[in-house]
Design an enzyme around this catalytic site. Sequence first.
Site, short mmCIF file in Angstrom:
data_model
loop_
_atom_site.label_atom_id
_atom_site.label_comp_id
_atom_site.label_asym_id
_atom_site.label_seq_id
_atom_site.Cartn_x
_atom_site.Cartn_y
_atom_site.Cartn_z
N HIS A 7 8.88 58.03 11.65
CA HIS A 7 9.15 57.26 12.87
C HIS A 7 10.13 56.14 12.61
O HIS A 7 10.36 55.75 11.47
CB HIS A 7 7.87 56.68 13.48
CG HIS A 7 7.11 55.74 12.60
ND1 HIS A 7 6.13 56.14 11.73
CD2 HIS A 7 7.18 54.39 12.45
CE1 HIS A 7 5.63 55.10 11.09
NE2 HIS A 7 6.26 54.01 11.50
N HIS A 79 11.43 48.71 11.30
CA HIS A 79 11.40 49.50 10.07
C HIS A 79 11.60 50.98 10.36
O HIS A 79 11.51 51.41 11.52
CB HIS A 79 10.10 49.27 9.27
CG HIS A 79 8.84 49.73 9.95
ND1 HIS A 79 8.06 48.92 10.74
CD2 HIS A 79 8.22 50.94 9.96
CE1 HIS A 79 7.01 49.59 11.17
NE2 HIS A 79 7.08 50.82 10.73
N GLU A 130 9.03 51.95 5.31
CA GLU A 130 7.63 52.32 5.18
C GLU A 130 7.57 53.72 4.61
O GLU A 130 8.36 54.59 5.02
CB GLU A 130 6.96 52.28 6.56
CG GLU A 130 5.48 52.67 6.55
CD GLU A 130 4.86 52.61 7.95
OE1 GLU A 130 5.58 52.69 8.96
OE2 GLU A 130 3.62 52.49 8.03
#
Length: 134
Positions: A7, A79, A130
């Site tokens: 994502h 992020h 991440e």
Amino acid sequence: MIGRLNHVAIAVPDLEAASAQYRNVLGANVKAPQDEPAHGVTVVFIELPNTKIELLYPLGENSPIQAFLDKNPTGGIHHVCYEVDDIIAARDRLKAEGARVLGDGEPKNGAHNKPVLFLHPKDFCGTLVELEQA
Ligand code: CO
């Protein structure tokens, strides 16, 4: 080592307005908001055919998103999340390469209830990264 883009997370100052924009203007499949108290955020997932967008909004005191929104009042990309097969192996390899893992370096359960780690933006072109064990 990294796999799919899981994502892209976008911090937003108005979750309802951002959700409506994605739903009505971009015609995206926007899910209901979810509170994630452990992470200090309310999240809206937007399902795209090949990945997801996560709209992030601060929840409670000391939300990690608040300082970002203070610096970026209209919101912005917070992020990107890449999938890895083995998060411990990925962490150890990154540390051996000199990359900085944020926090205590131990994976925590992320928004999808899978182990995640964050990597220092200064080590990755100014982007907070991440990693999620898929
Ligand atoms: Co994320």
